[in-house]
Design an enzyme around this catalytic site. Structure first.
Site, PDB file in Angstrom:
ATOM      1  N   SER A 124       0.795  -1.222   0.000  1.00  0.00           N
ATOM      2  CA  SER A 124       0.000   0.000   0.000  1.00  0.00           C
ATOM      3  C   SER A 124       0.834   1.281   0.000  1.00  0.00           C
ATOM      4  CB  SER A 124      -0.963  -0.044   1.185  1.00  0.00           C
ATOM      5  OG  SER A 124      -1.877   0.992   1.097  1.00  0.00           O
ATOM      6  N   HIS A 125       0.699   2.081   1.050  1.00  0.00           N
ATOM      7  CA  HIS A 125       1.365   3.388   1.090  1.00  0.00           C
ATOM      8  C   HIS A 125       2.806   3.297   1.580  1.00  0.00           C
ATOM      9  CE1 HIS A 125      -0.365   2.279   4.864  1.00  0.00           C
ATOM     10  NE2 HIS A 125       0.474   3.072   5.482  1.00  0.00           N
ATOM     11  N   ASP A 138      -1.313   1.320  -3.850  1.00  0.00           N
ATOM     12  CA  ASP A 138      -2.178   0.304  -4.450  1.00  0.00           C
ATOM     13  C   ASP A 138      -3.538   0.848  -4.877  1.00  0.00           C
ATOM     14  OD1 ASP A 138      -2.834   0.641  -1.737  1.00  0.00           O
ATOM     15  OD2 ASP A 138      -3.694  -1.359  -1.607  1.00  0.00           O
ATOM     16  N   ASP A 196      -2.836   6.263  -3.248  1.00  0.00           N
ATOM     17  CA  ASP A 196      -1.639   5.655  -2.672  1.00  0.00           C
ATOM     18  C   ASP A 196      -1.077   4.545  -3.552  1.00  0.00           C
ATOM     19  OD1 ASP A 196      -3.691   3.851  -2.214  1.00  0.00           O
ATOM     20  OD2 ASP A 196      -2.818   3.125  -0.343  1.00  0.00           O
ATOM     21  N   LYS A 199     -11.600  -0.297  -0.187  1.00  0.00           N
ATOM     22  CA  LYS A 199     -11.713   1.133  -0.361  1.00  0.00           C
ATOM     23  C   LYS A 199     -11.185   1.461  -1.747  1.00  0.00           C
ATOM     24  CE  LYS A 199      -7.521   1.955   2.419  1.00  0.00           C
ATOM     25  NZ  LYS A 199      -7.258   0.727   3.190  1.00  0.00           N
ATOM     26  N   ASP A 225      -6.078   2.427  -3.257  1.00  0.00           N
ATOM     27  CA  ASP A 225      -7.327   2.369  -2.484  1.00  0.00           C
ATOM     28  C   ASP A 225      -7.564   3.602  -1.609  1.00  0.00           C
ATOM     29  OD1 ASP A 225      -5.326   1.677  -0.731  1.00  0.00           O
ATOM     30  OD2 ASP A 225      -6.230  -0.228  -0.097  1.00  0.00           O
ATOM     31  N   ARG A 226      -6.554   4.457  -1.466  1.00  0.00           N
ATOM     32  CA  ARG A 226      -6.759   5.666  -0.652  1.00  0.00           C
ATOM     33  C   ARG A 226      -7.004   6.877  -1.539  1.00  0.00           C
ATOM     34  NH1 ARG A 226      -2.941   5.583   4.645  1.00  0.00           N
ATOM     35  NH2 ARG A 226      -3.226   3.361   5.127  1.00  0.00           N
TER      36      ARG A 226
END
Ligand code: VG1
Ligand code: CO
Length: 546
Positions: A116-117, A282, A280, A379, A284-285
């Protein structure tokens, strides 16, 4: 390729493969240890039942080790009797795109390769997350079975085969398993077209609406180009850092005010476009900043819920709203006004899955820049940006005006998260243990104008499957509705990260325009004192404030 030989290879367990808030995340160096990835993937298959001949989805955010991991996973899957695997071209699939594909194809599950982030590259982080048939992250009961398996594993199965060319679209076989390399964007884009009024957004861009979207050299670049520039007609150059890079250009692909500071500065400048946004690693944010106005994720959730019926996909209204416990109460006020239920869940998207599946909620969100809906089970960063674009196009007002009007109607929840990153793990756990001990004594205590009304260790009872999750964060709640929450991150890969969430509700429009840290100053000071943060972490101040 006909029948390939599947070999069984002896291995020994690793003790550290328990998935956290969102899958297994470790430094690349750890993942590269001999058999580390193989053990975890085999443990996933060992934990599943009835998947033989079934379809899986596989892809990642393009970070360092993505391509190697995909080749290994394909060979292990083939040896374990999987029927078919859908892989994003070049190994690229955003987390929401994986979720969408699993649902569209009615697949058995999917594997998302991402941290992710967190930063990428040879010295950065890597991660693996297993998603189930509803498209969402595996629930805790499944991740626990996987974890227990990793502690006992003695062998994994793998076929000896050539690497698959994952850059070329089309179908190939590994033994009896079919591998389909698919366009990374098409299925996701088609889903977005069912939710938002693309014609209306196109018109708005034609009439001068401006956007700057930063893909942060992570997975959303190809999606954002296709959607915003090609499909919706945003000016060329509206999407920046659009090529996924294995090390994200050396940056943190974390769309917050620290790592996306340049966007904030742009939004506050004379050259500000109508909307600045980012996602981010991946995808999702989401980060949303209007001209002169940053939208906190908690406010964003509330505003999307309050305006949901603007978008074609949500014309029927909102069945309910869910937010993670540390997320501000702004959404609660919207739910109340809509007469819809509000669910408060532990941190992590996996807790929303049952509520969405049961039709109890339509929109969900977390303070950590995550929002999404029943369109999938993750998300979804670009979904949030499209939602804002559609809202701007429909209301023909600025982000700032929409936010101000929201506060006038519902009141403002001043909100901030203070992260003490990479502190010593022992000290962080000692802090939480000590604070937990004192919780029963806090009720009724006064600190200046603040009086503690309640303090507890948050536990969640899932109303759908009846499962219980304990120790999900320490809450200190005040008589005036203010709140301080403490919890340790479950996604970090070095030491421990203490997150402190601070919130105050302000109904009076005359007092809604203070600077956030100033509006929360007394609570912030108290947050440090109550938990003796400096004593336990040797830190006098947080490393990241969002
Ligand atoms: C963080 C966030 C949480 C989010 C999780 C995964 O977890 O706080 O809200 O669901 O990251 O997000 P933690 O345990 O570090 O607080 V993502 O975009 O990193 O998959
Ligand atoms: Co993410």
């Amino acid at each position: 390729m006909g029948n390939l030989h599947a070999t069984t290879i002896a291995t020994t367990p690793f003790a550290d493969q328990r998935p956290g808030t969102s899958g297994l995340r470790k430094k690349v160096e750890i993942f590269k240890q001999r058999h580390y990835l193989e053990n975890f993937i085999q443990s996933i298959f060992d934990a599943l039942e009835g998947y033989q001949d079934a379809t899986f989805v596989l892809g990642g955010d393009g970070r360092y080790y993505n391509r190697e991991a995909i080749q290994k996973i394909l060979k292990i899957a083939a040896a374990n009797g999987v029927g078919r695997i859908i892989v994003g071209q070049s190994g690229i699939l955003s987390t929401p795109a994986v979720s969408a594909l699993i649902r569209s194809l009615k697949a058995f599950g999917g594997i998302v390769l991402s941290a992710s982030h967190n930063p990428g590259g040879p010295h950065g982080d890597f991660g693996i997350k297993y998603n189930v048939a509803n498209g969402g992250p595996a629930p805790e009961k499944t991740t626990e079975v996987i974890y227990r398996r990793t502690l006992e594993i003695a062998a994994f199965r793998i076929v000896e085969a050539e690497d698959v060319d994952i850059d070329r679209l089309g179908e190939t076989m590994i033994g009896a398993m079919r591998v389909d390399i698919v366009d990374s964007v098409a299925n996701y884009k088609a889903l977005m077209q069912t939710l938002f009024d693309f014609d209306r957004i196109r018109d708005a861009f034609r009439s001068g609406l401006t956007l700057k979207f930063d893909a942060m050299s992570a997975v959303t670049g190809p999606y954002a180009r296709a959607l915003f520039e090609e499909e919706l007609g945003a000016a060329p150059g509206s999407v920046i850092n659009a090529t996924p890079l294995p090390d994200f250009g050396g940056h943190h692909p974390d769309p917050n005010l620290v790592y996306a500071r340049h966007l904030y500065d742009l939004a506050m400048s004379d050259a500000a476009p109508d909307l600045c946004a980012a996602s981010d690693g991946d995808g999702d944010r989401n980060l949303i900043i209007g001209r002169g106005r940053f939208v906190t994720p908690s406010d964003g959730l509330a505003i999307l819920a309050a305006n949901a019926t603007i978008a074609p996909g949500y014309r029927k209204g909102v069945a309910g709203i869910a937010r993670s416990m540390p997320t501000s109460g702004a959404a609660d006020r919207v739910a109340e006004k809509l007469g819809a239920p509000l669910f408060e869940t532990p941190t992590g998207w996996k807790f929303f899955g049952n509520l969405l599946d049961a039709g109890l909620v339509t929109i969900c969100g977390e303070e950590s820049a995550g929002a999404g809906s029943d369109h999938l089970r993750e998300k979804d960063g670009l979904w949030a940006v499209l939602f804002w674009l559609d809202m701007l196009a429909a209301r023909k007002e600025s982000v700032d005006a929409i936010v101000r009007q929201h506060w006038t109607t519902y009141g403002r929840n001043y909100y901030s998260r203070h992260d003490y990153e990479e502190v010593a793990s022992d000290g962080a756990h000692a802090l939480i243990d000590a604070l937990r001990e004192t919780l029963p004594t806090l009720k009724g205590k006064r600190f200046g104008a603040l009086e503690i009304a309640k303090a507890d260790d948050f536990a969640y009872h899932d109303p759908v499957d009846g499962s219980d999750s304990k120790h999900q964060g320490l809450r200190v709640m005040f008589a005036d509705g203010s709140r301080i929450v403490y919890r340790l991150s479950g996604t970090g890969t070095a030491g421990a990260t203490l997150r402190v969430y601070i919130e105050r509700y302000e109904p009076d429009p005359a007092r809604q325009y203070l600077e956030t840290q100033a509006a929360l100053a007394d609570l912030i000071a108290l947050s440090r004192e109550l938990a003796a943060i400096e004593r336990y972490t040797q830190r006098g101040a947080p490393s990241v404030i969002t």
